[in-house]
Design a protein around this motif. Sequence first.
Motif, PDB file in Angstrom:
ATOM      1  N   PRO A   1      11.708   1.948   1.348  1.00  0.00           N
ATOM      2  CA  PRO A   1      10.976   1.415   2.500  1.00  0.00           C
ATOM      3  C   PRO A   1      10.517  -0.024   2.264  1.00  0.00           C
ATOM      4  CG  PRO A   1       9.534   2.808   1.212  1.00  0.00           C
ATOM      5  CD  PRO A   1      10.872   2.852   0.523  1.00  0.00           C
TER       6      PRO A   1
ATOM      7  N   ASN B   1       7.928  -2.803   2.114  1.00  0.00           N
ATOM      8  CA  ASN B   1       6.545  -2.578   1.680  1.00  0.00           C
ATOM      9  C   ASN B   1       5.528  -3.502   2.319  1.00  0.00           C
ATOM     10  OD1 ASN B   1       8.178  -2.293  -1.410  1.00  0.00           O
ATOM     11  ND2 ASN B   1       7.464  -0.545  -0.260  1.00  0.00           N
ATOM     12  N   HIS B   2       5.832  -4.801   2.326  1.00  0.00           N
ATOM     13  CA  HIS B   2       4.815  -5.757   2.775  1.00  0.00           C
ATOM     14  C   HIS B   2       5.443  -6.860   3.604  1.00  0.00           C
ATOM     15  CE1 HIS B   2       1.283  -4.184   0.821  1.00  0.00           C
ATOM     16  NE2 HIS B   2       1.964  -4.019  -0.302  1.00  0.00           N
TER      17      HIS B   2
ATOM     18  N   SER C   1      -1.876   2.817  -4.060  1.00  0.00           N
ATOM     19  CA  SER C   1      -2.027   1.592  -3.270  1.00  0.00           C
ATOM     20  C   SER C   1      -2.583   0.446  -4.120  1.00  0.00           C
ATOM     21  CB  SER C   1      -2.949   1.847  -2.082  1.00  0.00           C
ATOM     22  OG  SER C   1      -4.244   2.192  -2.540  1.00  0.00           O
TER      23      SER C   1
ATOM     24  N   THR D   1      -0.853   4.212  12.011  1.00  0.00           N
ATOM     25  CA  THR D   1      -0.627   3.646  10.679  1.00  0.00           C
ATOM     26  C   THR D   1      -0.944   2.165  10.592  1.00  0.00           C
ATOM     27  OG1 THR D   1       1.685   3.258  11.262  1.00  0.00           O
ATOM     28  CG2 THR D   1       1.166   5.346  10.182  1.00  0.00           C
ATOM     29  N   ALA D   2      -1.067   1.502  11.720  1.00  0.00           N
ATOM     30  CA  ALA D   2      -1.266   0.050  11.684  1.00  0.00           C
ATOM     31  C   ALA D   2      -2.079  -0.369  12.889  1.00  0.00           C
ATOM     32  CB  ALA D   2       0.080  -0.679  11.673  1.00  0.00           C
TER      33      ALA D   2
ATOM     34  N   ARG E   1       3.240   6.657  13.144  1.00  0.00           N
ATOM     35  CA  ARG E   1       4.220   7.110  12.144  1.00  0.00           C
ATOM     36  C   ARG E   1       5.564   7.486  12.764  1.00  0.00           C
ATOM     37  NH1 ARG E   1       4.354  12.802  11.699  1.00  0.00           N
ATOM     38  NH2 ARG E   1       5.099  12.645   9.557  1.00  0.00           N
TER      39      ARG E   1
ATOM     40  N   ASN F   1       4.599  -0.040   9.399  1.00  0.00           N
ATOM     41  CA  ASN F   1       3.855  -0.506   8.232  1.00  0.00           C
ATOM     42  C   ASN F   1       2.508  -1.082   8.654  1.00  0.00           C
ATOM     43  OD1 ASN F   1       3.148  -2.693   6.074  1.00  0.00           O
ATOM     44  ND2 ASN F   1       4.692  -1.415   5.105  1.00  0.00           N
TER      45      ASN F   1
ATOM     46  N   ASP G   1       1.144  -3.705   7.738  1.00  0.00           N
ATOM     47  CA  ASP G   1       1.182  -5.160   7.937  1.00  0.00           C
ATOM     48  C   ASP G   1       1.763  -5.463   9.317  1.00  0.00           C
ATOM     49  OD1 ASP G   1       0.198  -5.418   5.405  1.00  0.00           O
ATOM     50  OD2 ASP G   1       2.134  -5.795   4.477  1.00  0.00           O
TER      51      ASP G   1
ATOM     52  N   THR H   1       9.039  -1.571   9.736  1.00  0.00           N
ATOM     53  CA  THR H   1       9.230  -0.127   9.573  1.00  0.00           C
ATOM     54  C   THR H   1       9.996   0.113   8.276  1.00  0.00           C
ATOM     55  OG1 THR H   1      11.180  -0.292  11.002  1.00  0.00           O
ATOM     56  CG2 THR H   1       9.111   0.372  12.043  1.00  0.00           C
ATOM     57  N   ASP H   2      10.487   1.317   8.075  1.00  0.00           N
ATOM     58  CA  ASP H   2      11.101   1.664   6.785  1.00  0.00           C
ATOM     59  C   ASP H   2      12.217   0.702   6.382  1.00  0.00           C
ATOM     60  OD1 ASP H   2       9.567   3.647   5.885  1.00  0.00           O
ATOM     61  OD2 ASP H   2      10.848   5.301   6.494  1.00  0.00           O
TER      62      ASP H   2
END
Length: 1937
Positions: free
Chosen positions: A56, A58-59, A178, A420-421, A438, A468, A470, A484-485
């Motif tokens: 996935p 990540n940032h 995390s 999630t965000a 999600r 995500n 972010d 996303t992933d």
Amino acid sequence: MPVVSPSLLPIATSWWCLVLLLLPTQLQTHPLLVSDPGKASIGGQDFPQLSLDGSPLNHLLLDPRSGQLYIGAVNHLYHLSPDLQVLSSSQTGPKLDSPECLPPIVSGDCLSARLTPNTNKILLLEEGVAEARRLIVCGTLFQGICDKRSLGNVSEILYQTSNPVDTQYVAANDPRVSTVGVVLNQNGVGLMLVGRGYTSKGPSDIPPITTRRLASSSSPPRQAFSQDEELGKLVVGSYSEYNNGFISTFIHRNFVYFLFSRRDVKHRKEYRTYVSRLCAGDRSFYSYVEVPLECSGGYNLAQGASLAEHQGQPVLFVAMATGQASTPTASDRSALCVYGLWELDEALQRAQELCYTEGGQDGEGKEEAYIEYEVSSKCLTLPKDSLKEYPCGGEHTPSPIASAVPLIATPSLTWEVQLTAVATVTEAGHTITLLGDRKGWIHKVFLQPNRTGAIYQSVLVDRNSPVNADLLLDQSKQNVYVLTDSKVSMVPVSECELQTDCQSCLSVGDPYCGWCILEGRCLRRQDCHRESQANQWLWSYQPSSQCVTVQSITPANQSRDEQTQVSLTVAQLPSLSEDESLSCSFGTLPRQPAVVMGTTITCQTPQPQLLPPSTPGSDHMSLSVSVMFGNVTVTASKMTFYDCRAVGRLNSTSPCMACVGSVWPCNWCALDELCTHDNSCPKQHIIYNSLAEQQMPRGPDSCPCLWALKTSPLVPMGFLSPLALLGRNLDMFQGEEPYTCVVVVDGEELKLNATLKKDPETQTYTFTCSAHKFQYPLKQLEYFAPIFLQRGFYRIDSAPNLRLQLYDCAVGQSDCSQCRAVSSEYGCVWCGGGTPGCVYNLSCTSPPVYTCPPPQITQIQPLNGPVEGGVMLTIHGSNLGMHYQDIQRGVTVAGVNCLPQPQGYIISTRIVCELQPNGQETAGPVMVTVGNSQPGQSLQIFTYQNPQLSTIVPDKGPVSGGTTLTIHGTKILTGQKKDLTAYVGHQPCHIGEEVSETHLVCRTSPSNQMADVSVRVLFGKAERTVPGQWFHYMADPVITSAVPAESFYKGGRGIKVTGLNLDVVQQPMISVWEVPMENKPVRRRHTRHSINQVVVFNSTVPKKQERCSVVSPSEMTCVTPGVTPGFQVKGVWFELDNVKVAFESVTGKPFSYYPNPVLYPLNRDDPETPYLFKPGGVIAVEGKDLTRAMTRAEVVARLGDQKCEVKTLDNTHLYCEPPETQPESQGESHLPSLRVIMGKVDIDLGLVQYDPGVVVLVPLAAQVGLGVGAVLVVLMVLVIILMYRRKSKQALRDYKKVLVQLETLEINVGDQCRKEFTDLMTEMMDLSSDVGGPGIPLLDYKTYAERVFFPGQRGAPLSQNLDLPESRRQTVEQGLGQLNTLLNNRLFLIRFIHTLEAQQNFSQRDRGYVASLLTMALHDKLEYFTDVMKTLLGDLTQQYVAKNPKLMLRRTETVVEKMLTNWMSICLYSFLKEVAGEPLYMLYRAIKYQVDKGPVDAVTGKAKRTLNDSHLLREDIDYTSITLTVLVKNGVEVQPCPVKVLDTDTITQVKDKILDQIYKGAPFSQRPAADSLDLEWRSGQAGHLTLSDDDVTAIVQGRWRKLNTLQHYKVPDEATVALIPRSAVVMGIHQVYQTGEKTPMLEGEEEEGQRLWHLVKSSEDPEMPKHRKSSMRERERAKAIPEIYLTRLLSMKGTLQKFVDDVFLAILSTKRPPPIAVRFFFDFLDDMAEKHGIDDPETVHIWKTNSLPLRFWVNILKNPQFVFDVQVTDSVDAVLSVIAQTFIDSCTTSEHKVGRDSPVNKLLYAREIPRYKQLVERYYSDIHSAASGCYQEMNSTLTELSGSFASEMNNLVALHELYKYINKYYDQVIMSLEEDSAGQKMQLAYRLQQVAALVENKEEELIPRLNQIRVSNNVRGSEYDSNTHHLIYSDLDMCPQ
């Protein structure tokens, strides 16, 4: 996907490689540059979307200066342009690494090193000095080190350390933990604050929050990203306890905030979300304070956050979710919660102030603030102005501070999908929040000023891929970047541009959008140039916003033939400047200038010739009238242009009437034949529209028209008929134009000349048309023909519906009656003569017939009816009257009047009459009389008959109805079928198709009560009742059980159904509903179709059925229907008439269908060759899945025409015994074939030929010329061969017959087993009633752990205290505390264990002891303990994979294997308590009860009732069961208690049984010992006699001394006894032997030569020579166990079978989820196998068996005293050993075969073990097939267990005991630590020496060792303080961690 030819693959591969070589270097480095981003769609608008490697992702980071993006992913780093074009990329992994090793990684030093993916944990922007800006990247590799990269090219590394030290470990080394970070600048020094969660592997002492230096420095020497002592960190007492899950961090003003979630350690123990705050310049973290966030509704876990403004104030937006059952795992229930930052700061400041000045308490003394993280500080009472003086704290202020009072918010929005965000933006003063979930959706939320929100739009970005956290807005704030992933998307925040008109713009409800009126576009407010002026910008989100509209338009309708002015009234007209103007646009025609006066706009309509034509068939058209500002449409309306000419054209029959009656203001020019909008005509004669009320003439009544027929409209065909028409308003016509009558027939116009006559008085015009004979073929009696009048070529208007009625009498009138029935005005008569018929009266050439012929009857229905009448009779014929009145009284049936029904009468052709009663059965014709005519008579005879009912079958049924009832009788088919109705009582019985003269079949309806009711049948109105018989409505059938619950696909398996009232139903059925299966992948699970949903009973459902047969009222047998392979079974149910019962509702589990079994041919190599069978043996059939849905009793095997008796069936084999002689064949072959039938599965396995035996053919000496000697030699050889073959076959037959014999034995003892089982269950009833309460004496956790960790040891560490002198206690405890810290260092612990195991004198007992001590010491950190155990198991796996992997975990030879045992015991304790404990205790009690019912030898421990043949009391002992009355003292009252004992029991055995009865259910440790009591026999006048095992009355025979029994003392049945305390004197004299002790009593006497015996004397004579003893034992072992003894064992086994099954099912049941620890560990073993490339399922099966069943469950089965407070005697232990061995055999993968020499326990459970094996296999399979991913749940469970039981562990004693081993192998341990490079860095050897100095008081030995370490490690200026027992450093860099 196209299929590639195999021959082309090498070519294609080589070609592709060539292409890669030819690509430019840059393209090879950045492959994503070759493709543009794809497009996704939102409401028709595309948005850019790019797929990337490294899922996935990540940032996501946005550079605020350039707008460029940076993405951190797994193993990848990307640099994108604002429009998502890849600018550069870099691969960051995988690399050789292990979280257990410190970098740099050397494969030889780090055995666990593997290629490890690099997950991005931190992606930040460093704003450096002198514009040096860099990208900070931290990953999970190498303990989370960071590097710096170029912003222009991320593959360019600007800083990276090659040999990082432990202070440079920044991010978490676990992808699941995390890490967050924030960059800040303090006095020109770049710093990074990092928050990270706890990781169980790697360095375990990194604080949750640390400050990192971003740049290296030389003075003092510092490295980048290092955590230095002068930089702040959050000090924590327990790292694993405070495992903060960080969500985000941000800077506001001069503070740094962290948002995280963790368990509330001090208060509620639940997971909560916290916000902590630090002063940005606080390097010592004195200002650290945190407050919990609470969101009403149970939303406790933050998932994402955003800091933004709302109503001009800074606000924290948090996406929250509810946790799953006290775990950090979020559920789908989510909410958006909003916290004002000023509110947050106030809460933080209040906590600081209270902790500074009020001791943490509020005015009422309630704690509001406290010190968190187990830090040795406390809240103080400093001066009131302390916070003002020290807003960021100081050395004297307490920290870290936590608020006990949460900051509470009400959810602004709730959602049922996990959010999630969150990102927030302010638009035109309004707050818009963007939420990601999600499932890959972005939800746009408008936030009201009161913080309530509503979603106004949702956008799907990436289906089922979580968004995500972010979530970033671009520089323009018009797009949001969504990660996303595997994709990054650029989603527009609004859709304003998509809305093309005002209405759609306002209806979209987007707060970004509004309609800019004079620009004619949907725009954001700031994009509309005149938005500040009134009525210029209409906001989309405001419900009251309305588009500029035309309120009225004058005139609304306009003739298309004229041009005029039109005025529009417009509301909310936007203001214009003086030099600006509006115009009008009519459709697409040229614009007209507009004049604006206030709200009125005036325009000129277009010229008529420019207007577009009207649509065909229409008299008007509509044009859009738009008010334009330049090219922008301000508003629009519709205007109608009508066409008067078209009005006249569209109505050809009456154009004048249509014109003047039109809705448009049209007038008619009569002489011009013109419809016009003008008010004048060329020829002056005008008729005005009816709307012109002031004008005359006007309206349709003024039009010249033909308004009526003067003559009759009836015109007969074929006859000259005159026509006369009436007209009016014709005086306007002048001249002599001729008039013509026009008749239209079938589209053809017939013109007739007309003459005009005017009546001057009435002003009526009469037109006479010339006579005409109409001749047209008609299909019915009459035809309506339109007629109108023409004047010249001009058509005069006709009145609507002016028609002639043309008719033909002959059409449809087939007989006299029908003809005469025609209305007289038509003039039709029946004309006689040669060809009679119905004609017009003037056309009849012969005299008309006025009297019709008699009626003629052609058919009657029905032909019979009841004598009571009441049924309807239908008569067909001709001349049956002209009217109903003609036959009203003229119908008779068999001489009886029949009453005609008006509604059923059809003139002349049909009569329906109701049959009237006739007193008797008669027959006769039907007579119909019409008026005075002769009656007509039917040729058919009608019979009055008397139907009778005789019987009903069945005579009972359920009250729910549905019973198929057959009613028998005579003449039942009386009348028609529709006349029959049946009733059972008052309920209708629905008649089916089956009705005959002798019976009818109906289906009963439900009844509201049980009753005996009569059965009636109504024949019309005639009623018959079944005489003398009642139908019994009985209680509905009830099904209580149905077994089995499995079947093969083909069906045919018998289901035994039990219940109540089953015989009420005559045709019970079993039904199956199946549907085609969807193609869904199933992960490694056996194919099985079972019902997992509620069955919907619906008659339309396609189903397969089989009938059931009722055996008795409580039992019936059903045969399973077959199902189609590949179909899914949706439901299985029983149909009991109207009662339908789902199978699952009966059994509690679904009915399962399995694939059909596989049976292999007898001769698998050559199926055509007959199988040779030797009589006397059995036939073995091999197969697969034979017992999955079948038992032995259900299988039928047939050999030819006879039965082959099935003896044994397991999963892979079937054994059947054929007849002694070869049966006859039933096929074409002369040999019989073997057929195996399993339900409807019928398999022919091939031909069988009986072997007649080997016949020795002796060659004739005369023929071969051999001598007598040669013959003898040949004969001897043949005899030897024959004997050998016979022995071999005999062995095979013996092997196959063992199972048969065993089964026969079990059948023989079946009755005895059932009786024993009944007695046992009666005894166990009392026990069962206590289960769940205090009835099960479960051990507390501490005792349980002590017995499992240290089995058989007295004085285990759990029960000890640390025995130290007080002067040394504090020092030693301090040293042990440091040892505890060392044990929490993974490297130290693993090196320590490996070092110990490498020592030769470190015994197996030592290994187990050390493992248990470690378990105690680390019990409060089970998550860490588990990780260490997994690491050690990984090492162990590697060792065994190199040798023989199947041997792994077989024994407990290493420390980790004992650790695994202890770990399983800890994790499964609750499972033992809640699930397995009850059946295990019931089994123990059942065994004890059964053993005690028979004699037990007190010396040898052998028993008559046992499962263990070595403990079987084989001698026949005469014994009697007697009942003693025991006097029990209860307070002051003495109560008698009956106790059953045996007269052969010793006195101690009697005392034990009495204590068992008196203290039933009480823990064994709480009852008095038997040797502390005496048994006193109280026999009335004889006084009291104290009984004992040995006294002066004991019988002595030589060296043998017999123990006393009740028989010895002649104690009778019903004797009274009492247990009395034994005095000390007596206890000193008498020695008592306790049952189960392995040492016999009276050892002194034995030493003197006397031996004790009880029931039998020991078989070993002490004086017998040793070789004689050995030979006797061998003979005893070799001797096959006699059948009588085996029968005893089988009897015991059968009695205990239910309890054994219950235990095995509780352990291996798949109905409930298996314990999380089992799932977790089995997943771990699967991963190990996959990691080492082990694909042999048997090996993994063995690992799982060795780790769970053999390591834990067998231990518990054999030792129930580990779990319960009970005593396990030798005789009970012997039985448990057999059961435990059976469990072991059930877990093995090897095939279970038995023979005559097999151990008895294997023989006993030979039939059950295959079934138990299936349980094990299914248990393993279900765990394997279940979704993995229980890591988080396991960690939560371990954390909970750590907290629950840690206090039970004696931690210090365990550490002290462990230190003894350290001391024993001190030098080896030190050497091992010093040899390890990572250990050297962490100074582990020195830290251990420091522990030794403290624990052993060897301070003087530490100094030289310190000097040695100082020299080797270059430690400067250190010294040892003997007072504080600490090392003092002058160089802080070298402080031990």
